[in-house]
Design an enzyme around this catalytic site. Structure first.
Site, PDB file in Angstrom:
ATOM      1  N   SER A  16       0.836  -1.182   0.000  1.00 15.47           N
ATOM      2  CA  SER A  16       0.000   0.000   0.000  1.00 15.47           C
ATOM      3  C   SER A  16       0.880   1.245   0.000  1.00 15.47           C
ATOM      4  CB  SER A  16      -0.947  -0.059   1.199  1.00 15.47           C
ATOM      5  OG  SER A  16      -2.032   0.801   1.032  1.00 15.47           O
ATOM      6  N   HIS A  48      -8.215  -4.972  -1.148  1.00 16.78           N
ATOM      7  CA  HIS A  48      -6.978  -4.375  -0.671  1.00 16.78           C
ATOM      8  C   HIS A  48      -6.474  -5.042   0.599  1.00 16.78           C
ATOM      9  CE1 HIS A  48      -3.913  -1.299  -0.351  1.00 16.78           C
ATOM     10  NE2 HIS A  48      -4.245  -1.101   0.907  1.00 16.78           N
TER      11      HIS A  48
END
Length: 706
Positions: free
Chosen positions: A565, A680
């Site tokens: 990320s 995610h």
């Protein structure tokens, strides 16, 4: 942790902006075929035929290299045993006088929502009662459903809005469920898929932020329009109560309720940037702005006091302070209300978590990156603190607190100390060990040390190293260094079974670098690397790597880095700025193209962290470090492993795809793999997660051990 959350006011605040690795939202990806400056822009077309053909070809090569390695199956089985073990801690969430748990394993990858009495939960074999079988629901409806929490109406907490995610995406469908009858409510509230917020006003009224149609979302893809929705109404009948601006980040509602569940105030969190906001009180005459600094976060309501943290110096308060307003004073006259200090961290401390029980405030914090927990009482206008007795040199986290009693669940853990769940009483200070994770790897040969590296500007950067006690200081130890460095997210000691089993037991060392950008020492540690100062975070990370090498713990040949990320910015910049320092680079779910990040998925919400590439002076400093733009022909780069997820609707998969494609065009060796579900967070399916970590450690073994 896989918690089933009864999402109330405080939890709603984090729902859209949770930093859990990079904060969340979604906009449509306008993916042109290419551009003069970016020949790989066509890969931003997430599900396009050409893009998916490219992904399919990349995955085939990655599987041959990684899953074809003799170690893969052993790693996968070890990981699967960890993620699906029946003796894992079933993390609890208080609801309706009992505790809930969402349980996933190899037989129930989607999970089962179940409940038990608190007394039963405290035993070795709780008597679980199924509330909803998510696997059965997914099969019956032909959807890849995963439960991402619930929003339950106090005080009974039997009517809940379920947050159902198709494939692990951040976007969810909201559906009203009755936990007493264990059925979806016929004709109940149902809101179609999207990034959305909802809060109960009463049994027949919601306040909702969602995509209402054109002009209702911010450029970040978050709701900017709040409406009240009555039972039986269609969404086009909902009544607007507040509207933000497209340039904002979000507008979301939350409720402040007393210990009996009665609504005391309906509030609005109006996110101006990711770090700046306005708080408003909804009244009969409209929304009234409240006197909070722009960098503040409301944490809880306890004993009539609105508890908040401040992230900047303001009106006598210091960045990092914990303070409170009297709610009645805010309602009477916001301009005359006075904030009272509760706790001021010193230079070595930071507030990490804040919650409340029936009449106590619970605060977890860090001191030199190890944890503590304080409980505050409030009487006669004064706060008094008592520190709970918790293990030293560990991290402490709030799992959940009960609003109907003073009970709370906490976890403690360390790099070599398995996670322990305790049930505490905030009023008496008692602490009872309830559950403990069995040791998942042999830690008897390992030890933990904390060192401090010196960054380029002279700042001392702490880092932890977990390694064998008999380590040879000759630079030969395969070492994996992890970093994040953003959004004020701290990285204290944590028990990571997969790291221990797949890496430490095989002689590897593991490092967490507590670089600036995190929250280890409060807001100042984060603010030091915002926007134009971002390079300092990269310098910090490199300094830790250099320090490891100078101590001869490892060498460049045996040093690898991992980040996901926001950590993908860190690893790709580290790769381009210091290719000589590392021999392995794991880049997962990454931000990489920092000149276009604000145009992809939730990217526009993070300009407060990185800056805005559309502003020339900000584009100038971003372009100097952006990993995608700074790959240079003729440079010898380490062979990177780049991985992402097609259903990641937070950090666009185009970042990872384009970086790999550019490496390929330059003739630089790399491995690329893209999973097709999980989102995610990668927390949807434990069986897929086991394969994910197996691929990681095969790659790291190939690069650092072979």
């Amino acid at each position: 942790m896989r918690l089933l959350l009864s999402v109330c006011a405080a939890a709603l605040l984090a729902a859209a902006g949770a930093h859990a690795e990079t904060p969340a939202a979604d906009t449509a990806a306008n993916a042109p075929a290419a551009s003069a400056t970016d020949p790989f822009q066509w890969l931003e077309d997430v599900n396009g035929a050409r893009s998916m053909e490219w992904v399919k070809a990349q995955n085939a090569k990655a599987k041959a290299t990684l899953e074809g390695d003799a170690r893969f199956e052993a790693f996968r089985k070890e990981g699967l045993a960890i993620f699906t073990a029946q003796d894992r801690i079933p993390y609890p969430s208080f609801r309706a006088g009992a505790v809930d748990n969402l349980w996933q394993d190899d037989k129930r990858p989607h999970g089962v929502w179940r409940k038990a009495s608190i007394e039963s939960y405290r035993t070795a074999e709780p008597a679980w009662e199924t509330v909803l079988d998510i696997d059965a629901l997914a099969k019956a409806e032909g959807r890849d459903w995963f439960l991402k929490g619930s929003i339950c109406l106090p005080p009974n907490e039997t009517r809940c809005l379920l947050r159902l995610s198709d494939g692990g995406k951040d976007a969810v469908t909201l559906r009203e469920f009755d936990t007493a009858t264990k059925t979806f409510v016929e004709g109940g509230f149902t809101l179609s898929e999207g990034k959305q917020y909802a809060e109960w006003i009463d049994a027949d009224t919601l306040v909702v932020g969602r995509d209402w149609g054109a002009g209702s979302l911010t450029e970040s893809g978050y709701p900017m329009v709040l409406k009240t929705l009555k039972r039986g109404q269609s969404v086009d009948q909902a009544k607007e109560i507040y509207r933000g601006d497209a340039k904002d980040v979000w507008v979301q509602p939350f409720a402040l309720r007393d210990a009996d569940g009665k609504l005391q105030a309906l509030m609005i969190d109006h996110g101006l940037t990711f770090f700046e906001k306005e708080y408003l009180l909804v009244t009969d005459k409209g929304a009234v702005k409240l006197p909070f600094p722009k960098k503040a976060n409301i944490q809880s309501l306890v004993n009539g006091q609105v508890v908040f943290t401040v992230e900047e110096d303001w009106n006598g308060l210091k960045a990092g302070d914990l303070a409170a307003y009297d709610l009645n004073a805010l309602k009477r006259d916001p301009a005359q209300a006075k904030a009272a200090l509760i706790f001021r961290p010193n230079a070595k401390q930071a507030v990490e978590g804040v919650s409340s029980t029936r009449d106590r405030l619970v605060v977890t914090g860090l001191e030199n990156v190890t944890g503590f927990v304080d409980v505050y009482g409030y009487a006669k206008g004064k706060w008094s603190a008592k520190r709970l007795d918790m293990p030293k040199n560990s991290s402490v986290n709030i799992v959940d607190t009960s609003k109907s009693s003073n009970r709370l669940f906490l976890t403690t853990q360390g790099f070599l100390d398995p996670t322990t769940l305790v049930l505490a009483d905030a009023a008496t200070g008692s602490v009872e060990k309830v559950k403990a994770l069995p040791a998942r790897f042999d830690a008897s040969k390992d030890m933990v040390e904390q060192f401090w590296a010196t960054s380029t500007d002279g700042t001392k950067i702490p880092y932890f190293v977990v390694h064998r006690k008999d380590i040879k200081l000759d630079g030969s130890t395969p070492t994996l260094m992890y970093g994040y460095g953003g959004f004020q997210v701290s990285k204290p000691p944590v028990y990571l079974p997969e790291v221990g089993k797949l890496w430490l037991e095989r002689g590897g060392a593991y490092v967490i670098a507590n670089i600036r950008g995190g929250g280890e020492f409060g807001p100042a540690w984060h603010d030091a690397v915002l926007k134009a100062d971002r390079q300092k975070a990269f310098d910090d990370f490199a300094s830790v790597g250099q320090d490891l090498i100078s101590r001869k713990i490892t060498s460049a040949r045996h040093l690898g880095i991992y980040g996901r990320s926001n950590g993908g910015v860190l690893t790709t910049v580290s790769m381009t700025q210091h290719p000589e320092l590392f021999n392995a680079v794991v880049v997962e779910s990454p931000l990489i193209d920092m000149m276009r990040y604000h145009k992809l998925s939730a990217g526009a919400s993070w300009v407060g962290e990185y800056g805005n590439p559309d502003i020339p002076e900000e584009a100038a400093y971003i372009s100097k470090y952006s990993g995608y733009q700074n790959l240079r022909p003729g440079v010898t780069y380490p062979k990177a492993y780049i991985t992402t997820n097609t259903k990641d609707d937070r950090v666009h998969p185009g970042h990872a795809r384009k970086y790999a494609a550019k490496l390929e065009a330059m003739g630089v060796p790399y491995i690329y793999f893209e999973d097709d579900f999980g989102g995610h967070s990668y927390d949807a399916d434990p069986t897929a997660n086991a394969a994910r970590w197996a691929r990681h450690y095969v790659y790291l073994s190939q690069q650092l051990m072979d």
